[in-house]
Each structure stands twice: as structure tokens, then as C-alpha cells.
Design a protein around this motif. Sequence first.
Motif, PDB file in Angstrom:
ATOM      1  N   VAL A  94       0.765  -1.744   0.122  1.00 49.78           N
ATOM      2  CA  VAL A  94       0.320   0.346   0.214  1.00 49.78           C
ATOM      3  C   VAL A  94       1.247   1.385   0.029  1.00 49.78           C
ATOM      4  N   ALA A  95       0.727   2.250  -0.831  1.00 51.48           N
ATOM      5  CA  ALA A  95       1.748   3.068  -0.834  1.00 51.48           C
ATOM      6  C   ALA A  95       1.711   4.565   0.658  1.00 51.48           C
ATOM      7  N   ALA A  96       2.156   4.482   0.682  1.00 51.35           N
ATOM      8  CA  ALA A  96       2.137   5.473   2.102  1.00 51.35           C
ATOM      9  C   ALA A  96       1.799   6.920   1.075  1.00 51.35           C
ATOM     10  N   GLY A  97       0.865   7.498   2.051  1.00 47.85           N
ATOM     11  CA  GLY A  97       0.026   8.327   1.639  1.00 47.85           C
ATOM     12  C   GLY A  97      -1.957   7.824   1.241  1.00 47.85           C
ATOM     13  N   ASN A  98      -1.529   6.763   1.725  1.00 48.99           N
ATOM     14  CA  ASN A  98      -2.903   5.758   0.585  1.00 48.99           C
ATOM     15  C   ASN A  98      -3.064   6.089   0.122  1.00 48.99           C
ATOM     16  N   GLY A  99      -2.601   6.108  -1.343  1.00 50.21           N
ATOM     17  CA  GLY A  99      -3.247   7.494  -3.009  1.00 50.21           C
ATOM     18  C   GLY A  99      -3.030   5.921  -3.243  1.00 50.21           C
ATOM     19  N   GLY A 100      -3.150   4.645  -2.492  1.00 45.67           N
ATOM     20  CA  GLY A 100      -3.047   2.715  -4.028  1.00 45.67           C
ATOM     21  C   GLY A 100      -2.620   2.180  -3.668  1.00 45.67           C
ATOM     22  N   TYR A 101      -2.309   1.007  -4.164  1.00 43.06           N
ATOM     23  CA  TYR A 101      -1.900  -0.280  -3.754  1.00 43.06           C
ATOM     24  C   TYR A 101      -1.262  -0.951  -4.738  1.00 43.06           C
ATOM     25  N   VAL A 102      -0.663  -2.052  -4.670  1.00 38.44           N
ATOM     26  CA  VAL A 102      -0.576  -2.555  -5.237  1.00 38.44           C
ATOM     27  C   VAL A 102      -0.702  -5.101  -5.309  1.00 38.44           C
ATOM     28  N   VAL A 103      -1.407  -5.235  -5.733  1.00 36.37           N
ATOM     29  CA  VAL A 103      -1.878  -6.915  -5.289  1.00 36.37           C
ATOM     30  C   VAL A 103      -1.185  -7.342  -5.909  1.00 36.37           C
ATOM     31  N   GLU A 104       0.136  -8.962  -5.880  1.00 37.54           N
ATOM     32  CA  GLU A 104       0.393  -9.736  -6.876  1.00 37.54           C
ATOM     33  C   GLU A 104       0.193 -10.296  -6.350  1.00 37.54           C
ATOM     34  N   ALA A 105      -0.066 -11.190  -7.691  1.00 35.51           N
ATOM     35  CA  ALA A 105      -0.533 -13.056  -6.835  1.00 35.51           C
ATOM     36  C   ALA A 105      -0.381 -14.042  -7.639  1.00 35.51           C
ATOM     37  N   GLN A 106      -0.065 -15.042  -7.122  1.00 39.24           N
ATOM     38  CA  GLN A 106       0.651 -16.448  -7.402  1.00 39.24           C
ATOM     39  C   GLN A 106      -0.710 -17.141  -7.719  1.00 39.24           C
ATOM     40  N   ILE A 107      -1.184 -17.999  -8.923  1.00 35.58           N
ATOM     41  CA  ILE A 107      -2.293 -18.985  -8.461  1.00 35.58           C
ATOM     42  C   ILE A 107      -2.111 -19.922  -9.339  1.00 35.58           C
ATOM     43  N   ALA A 108      -2.181 -21.349  -8.876  1.00 31.80           N
ATOM     44  CA  ALA A 108      -1.830 -22.560  -8.957  1.00 31.80           C
ATOM     45  C   ALA A 108      -3.017 -22.922 -10.123  1.00 31.80           C
TER      46      ALA A 108
END
Length: 320
Positions: free
Chosen positions: A235-249
Motif C-alpha cells: 500500500v502506498a504511503a499517503g494511502n493513494g493506491g496499492y499493488v496486488v501480486e498473486a500467484q495462482i496454481a
Amino acid sequence: MRASFLTVPVACLLGVGACGLDFDHFNPGTAPEGHPDASTDGSVVDTGAMDAVAQDSFTQDTATFDTATNDGPPQDAPSLCTTGAGTVVAPETPGPITIDGDLGDWGSPAFTTLTASDAQLIMGPNGDCTAANATSKCLVPASETTEFALLRDATHLYVGVRVTVPGVGGTSTTQPFTNDAVEIYLRGDPVATGNYTNVDQQYIIDWQNLVTSYGPPSTGTGQTNPPGVTSAVKVAAGNGGYVVEAQIALGEVGGSLSPGQTLGFDLGVDHGQGTAATRSFLAWWVAMHAPPQCTTTKCMGCNPDQPYCDTLDFGLVCAD
């Protein structure tokens, strides 16, 4: 009756460094079980960690979502994928991928943009919307932008999503789709009817890294911490966005993803403060198709037609 949707221009961009967002890590904990509806995914983060993130410095000139490099798999061989509207490409990973919410080890895959201007489905507390009234009627933040990319290896599909949105939040543990969250849809059926089967999946991963599955064998309440999924959120400092990284079998959708092979794929983005009254939803793709042959109540009663109930609405991911 099926709503009329915009045609999606599949625009691919690299990164959102221009947003100037710097991310910190959340440490997931254990989440209570999910709740019925569209899609979700589960593991929660500590409120102490949330406070720490909010207090971190916000550097506009050098901060980025991740430290993306220009390295990538060689492009000598011709692609076996036919690209076009509704299809995204998943290149082979450039090397080992660490699931930590930082896409710096992804090389340089093409990113597809999702905003209210190019979403094929926009929904909010007042029903479905168009790009013109997405903010006023469906509460989609005017500045919300999402970029996503896919990678693959012999046994996994990797999904990387960057979301820029004001005021990341929502702390529901029973309805994570009412929080800021990403929805990932995968269809492994060689002949799909619209019904979810044991090789079709709907995952929701919210900004707290709460992961819930609404595909089989979940019930209406969803399955938290579903098997075959590893994820991390930054999550971005300043709460201005986020990244999701997922690995799915790939075993969760029936097996392998070899060069030239395709799977049904779709992506949605939720924004909300933990209640249905504050939730907006954008879906990347809604495929127009003949009247569904589906037989389940969930599929036949879906109005407007959307990916959480009809697997024929998905686009495609093609292995490069």
C-alpha cells in the motif's frame, strides 16, 4: 436484459511511476471467513502496520509502485497468441518471482489499463452506469486508474495489479468486495456453459490481503485463504493506491498453460469503505454472447450479466 457496454481498447502501459506513489508492506494475519456475493480473497493485516504505512514519507520525485526493470524474456520466437479486444498475453516469467507486492522482478510485461472510460461494466449502489455518470451515480473516483499484467510458468499464473485511488480503505472481513479490492476470474472449462465448475475460479484480494474464493467448492459465504493462491499487497504511503501480486496454481483451473493455450480471464476492481452503500465496481471485460446455456439459479438470474455469475462473460489470457 443485458446492458450495453463500451468497447474496450486494450491499451498497454508500463508502470505508474508518474503517480509518485511509494509503497510499504503489510504483514498479513488470519482473517475470519468471507461472505456471499461476487468475488473475494482472504488474509488480513495488522492495524499497527496500517498506521505505520500512513506515516511513511511520500516522495513525489523518485517514488514508484515498484522497481520495474527492463529485463524480460527473449522475444525472438514469434508469438502463438492472437491479440485483440478481450485478450491479454501472459509471457513466461523472466526468472523466479517473489510474491511480495513489488513487481520489480517481473521484467517488462505489457500492462493493460482499466478506468471508467474503458471498463465494460460499471456498477455502484445505484445500479449500473456509463463512463459519463460513473462518478456521480456509481461512486467511482474520478482519478481511479488500474493497470494489470500477467506472467506464467509451468505451474502458476501470476497476476500483478496496480491501483491508484484516493483513500484506500474498507475493513469488512465478511464482504471484502465492499473494500478496496481486486477481483480475479479464471475459467478452465474447454467448453463453457456459463455455470461455475470445479475448474472456474473467482478470487477477491483486498488491500489488507484478505483473500476469498467464490468459485467451487465455496458456498455463498466464500472460502477464505483458498488453496493454490499466494498473494501480497503493498500500500502506498499517503494511502493513494496499492499493488496486488498473486500467484495462482494452474491446477486450480484444470492444469497447464502452454504457449498458444488460452484460459478464460477477467479482472474487476472494487472501491469502497466496507459497505455496499459505498462500493463501486469496474469490470475489464464482459463478452457479448448468445443467451447462456447455463442452468444454475446464480447464472440465469444474473442481471445485469456479469463475471461473478456467468463464466461466458470472461475474456481470455493467452500464454506467450
